[in-house]
Design a protein around this motif. Structure first.
Motif, short mmCIF file in Angstrom:
data_model
loop_
_atom_site.label_atom_id
_atom_site.label_comp_id
_atom_site.label_asym_id
_atom_site.label_seq_id
_atom_site.Cartn_x
_atom_site.Cartn_y
_atom_site.Cartn_z
N GLN A 52 0.82 -1.21 0.00
CA GLN A 52 0.00 0.00 0.00
C GLN A 52 0.85 1.27 0.00
O GLN A 52 0.52 2.25 -0.66
N GLN A 53 1.94 1.27 0.76
CA GLN A 53 2.71 2.50 0.95
C GLN A 53 4.12 2.43 0.38
O GLN A 53 4.87 3.40 0.47
N GLY A 54 4.49 1.31 -0.23
CA GLY A 54 5.86 1.12 -0.66
C GLY A 54 6.23 1.81 -1.96
O GLY A 54 5.42 2.54 -2.56
N CYS A 55 7.45 1.56 -2.40
CA CYS A 55 7.98 2.14 -3.63
C CYS A 55 7.65 1.21 -4.80
O CYS A 55 7.92 0.01 -4.74
N PRO A 56 7.08 1.75 -5.89
CA PRO A 56 6.71 0.90 -7.04
C PRO A 56 7.90 0.09 -7.58
O PRO A 56 7.74 -1.07 -7.94
#
Length: 270
Positions: free
Chosen positions: A19-23
């Motif tokens: 949800q909040q990570g780096c693509p």
């Protein structure tokens, strides 16, 4: 404030959070990270060779980050985590250093003033190799070879040196340095013979002979206690220096490289 290993592990967990990570980090997987790991290891070696010790903490950090990546993959798949990596490494090193930790525990020490024969460099090396062979046997399901677990991803020169060392430790080795040199000369003769042959496969056979020549050279390096990978890296540096010395003069004369001999234009070797 100074960050800790726990902070690093938290950072990786957030980078990989769906949800909040780096693509970019979320797209990575076991295989995609391997090239970065190899690159980071070479950058560590490069910093050490250049004695750029001010750069080394950052380069070592980049290499450590690769370990954290794999540990995160393992944790996400329920295989292992970073604590398992640390535990496995520590247990293995305790097992491989009975001359330092006699009871196989981190707290154990040999008595003060006792310097057992195992502390002699040759004996320590032999013990180390025997312990590694024992570990390979425990891991293997099939009959064990001395060449098991020599990584195929190693640079070819390093892998050749490691294969030769394993074979020598198993008793398959030349009698002396003169025999190694004879093997080098024979491999060079094979190259010349292949090139002189009137055959459609001359190039292919010459390539095979060159491979044997390079492999034989790693055997000579081992005999002389020279790391062939490091020796070639040093030779690359010397060649680069000579080439860079010649290049501007040739350009000033409007002369292309193929028109001049770098050997005749370069400064003498030192």
């Amino acid at each position: 404030m100074r960050y800790t290993v726990d902070d690093l592990l938290t950072l990786m967990a957030v980078l990989r959070d769906p949800q909040q990570g780096c693509p970019w980090d979320l797209r990575q997987h076991w295989d995609s990270i391997v090239p970065h790991t190899l690159e980071e290891a070479y950058e560590v070696a490069d910093a050490i060779e250049r004695r750029a010790f001010d750069e080394l903490p950052a380069e070592l950090g980049d290499l450590l980050f690769q370990v954290v990546y794999y540990a995160r993959f393992g944790e996400e798949e329920g295989r292992f985590d970073f604590a398992d990596v640390v535990h496995t490494l520590t247990a293995k090193m305790l097992n491989r250093h009975p001359h330092v930790f006699p009871d196989g525990t981190l707290a154990s020490r040999r008595p003060p003033g006792v310097a057992p024969k195992a502390l002699e460099q040759r004996d320590v090396k032999q013990s180390w190799e025997a312990l590694k062979a024992s570990e390979r046997e425990l891991r293997a399901q099939a009959p064990v070879s001395a060449l098991d677990d020599v990584p195929r991803a190693l640079p070819a020169l390093s892998r050749a040196a490691k294969l030769g060392k394993r074979a020598a430790n198993a008793g398959w080795d030349c009698a002396d340095t003169r025999e190694v040199l004879a093997g080098l000369r024979a491999a060079l003769d094979d190259v010349e013979n292949a090139l002189a042959a009137d055959s459609d496969r001359a190039g292919e056979r010459a390539g095979e002979a060159i491979g044997e020549l390079l492999f034989a050279a790693t055997g000579l390096a081992r005999r002389l206690k020279v790391d062939p990978e490091q020796a070639l890296r040093a030779a690359n540096t010397r060649f680069e220096s000579r080439f860079r010395h010649v290049e501007p003069r040739l350009k000033d004369r409007g002369q292309h490289m193929p028109q001049a001999s770098a050997d005749t234009q370069a400064p003498p070797r030192r």
